[in-house]
Enzyme design. Structure first.
Site, mmCIF file in Angstrom:
data_model
loop_
_atom_site.group_PDB
_atom_site.id
_atom_site.type_symbol
_atom_site.label_atom_id
_atom_site.label_comp_id
_atom_site.label_asym_id
_atom_site.label_seq_id
_atom_site.Cartn_x
_atom_site.Cartn_y
_atom_site.Cartn_z
ATOM 1 N N ASP A 1 0.700 -1.483 -0.162
ATOM 2 C CA ASP A 1 0.246 0.261 0.083
ATOM 3 C C ASP A 1 0.837 1.063 0.185
ATOM 4 O O ASP A 1 2.019 1.599 -0.253
ATOM 5 C CB ASP A 1 -1.134 0.022 0.894
ATOM 6 C CG ASP A 1 -0.126 -0.309 2.278
ATOM 7 O OD1 ASP A 1 0.979 -0.075 2.551
ATOM 8 O OD2 ASP A 1 -1.109 -0.735 3.039
ATOM 9 N N ASN B 1 -6.981 -2.662 14.258
ATOM 10 C CA ASN B 1 -8.355 -2.823 13.893
ATOM 11 C C ASN B 1 -9.181 -4.204 13.034
ATOM 12 O O ASN B 1 -9.490 -4.722 12.450
ATOM 13 C CB ASN B 1 -9.217 -0.987 13.235
ATOM 14 C CG ASN B 1 -8.441 -1.170 12.187
ATOM 15 O OD1 ASN B 1 -7.538 -1.607 11.590
ATOM 16 N ND2 ASN B 1 -8.994 -0.069 11.619
ATOM 17 N N HIS C 1 -7.188 -4.407 10.571
ATOM 18 C CA HIS C 1 -7.071 -4.365 8.858
ATOM 19 C C HIS C 1 -5.693 -4.951 8.674
ATOM 20 O O HIS C 1 -4.706 -5.085 9.461
ATOM 21 C CB HIS C 1 -6.397 -3.282 8.406
ATOM 22 C CG HIS C 1 -4.985 -2.229 8.697
ATOM 23 N ND1 HIS C 1 -5.928 -0.689 8.717
ATOM 24 C CD2 HIS C 1 -4.739 -2.532 9.026
ATOM 25 C CE1 HIS C 1 -4.387 0.242 9.042
ATOM 26 N NE2 HIS C 1 -3.553 -1.325 9.324
ATOM 27 N N GLU D 1 -9.649 -2.103 5.781
ATOM 28 C CA GLU D 1 -10.154 -1.331 6.973
ATOM 29 C C GLU D 1 -11.708 -2.089 6.644
ATOM 30 O O GLU D 1 -12.163 -2.146 5.408
ATOM 31 C CB GLU D 1 -9.999 0.220 6.275
ATOM 32 C CG GLU D 1 -8.818 0.834 6.439
ATOM 33 C CD GLU D 1 -8.703 1.077 7.919
ATOM 34 O OE1 GLU D 1 -8.043 0.553 8.444
ATOM 35 O OE2 GLU D 1 -7.878 2.578 8.585
#
Ligand code: GLP
Length: 241
Positions: A66, A135, A137, A142
């Site tokens: 990313d 979280n 990811h 996400e």
């Protein structure tokens, strides 16, 4: 899924590096998927040490997961810069074989399709290195991220913006969007190596490994992957019981 719990992050990183370096030794033209963040730093140091000790990385191709949208490659917080500083400069790798998504591409949709095609043209990813967000990811997928998603533009959650604000002057400077390989892109890798260190990852690790497979915890998709190895320190493994 193979889960290896080590006494320390350093030991887990050495073990993960052992696998990566052995794969490069076996196949000098290996295709590696790479991650950013603090988690893989010790692994990258071990890879660099192996290269300095004579393991050639010059035939290896890499694809990063990313990049932030809007940060030029030389921005101090761009993932391209992170990879150059923390890994590529320490390897004998050909810079032309190091792919990091371009967060400045003028036509993002076309660019994402091109990134997927480049991975395919390279023969697919042999080993994908992954960290995990607090979280759940992976990359910048996400929650909720479709488990068959491909490389695309994603919006960062408030939690991720807060988590990553430590690298910027303040949270307002963290880009709100990123370009990320999709969960489906990651699952196409022949082998996935997930690293998780520290107590702040324990809950995400528990959900990813023991929770139901759900787009609300993108890392849980790895339960469906045929060859995933998870390296944890004791703190990150605390919720596994
Ligand atoms: C970042 C990256 C992820 C990384 C995660 C964890 O936002 N996009 O690829 O795995 O967050 O970062 P860290 O290793 O610093 O905890």
């Amino acid at each position: 899924m193979e889960v290896i719990v080590c006494d320390s992050a350093a030991e887990a990183s050495r073990m993960a590096a052992g696998r990566v370096n052995a794969a490069v030794r076996e196949n000098p033209r290996l295709v590696l998927g790479l991650a950013t963040g603090s988690t893989p730093l010790a692994l990258y140091k071990e890879m660099a040490a192996a290269c300095a000790a004579g393991l050639p990385y010059r035939g290896v191709t890499t694809f990063n997961l990313d990049e932030y949208i809007g940060l030029p490659p030389d921005h101090p917080q761009s993932y391209r810069r992170f990879m150059d500083e923390n890994l590529f400069k320490q390897l004998d790798i050909d810079p032309a074989r190091t792919f990091v998504p371009d967060g400045m591409a003028p036509d993002m949709e076309a660019y994402c399709a091109q990134y997927e095609a480049a991975i395919r043209d390279a023969g697919g990813i042999d080993i994908q290195i992954l960290g995990i967000g607090s979280n759940g990811h992976i990359g910048f997928n996400e929650p909720p991220s479709p488990l068959d998603s491909r490389t695309r533009v994603v919006r960062l959650t408030e939690q991720t913006i807060r988590d990553n604000a430590r690298f910027f002057a303040d949270a307002s400077e963290v880009p709100r969007e990123a370009v990320s390989m999709g969960v489906g892109t990651i699952l196409d890798a022949r082998c996935c190596v997930l690293l998780g260190f520290g107590a702040n990852k324990a809950e995400a690790v528990r959900q990813a490994l023991r929770g139901e497979v759900s787009e609300m915890c993108p890392a849980s998709a790895l339960q469906r992957h045929a060859d995933t190895v998870v390296f944890l320190d004791r703190a990150a493994a605390a919720g596994l019981g």
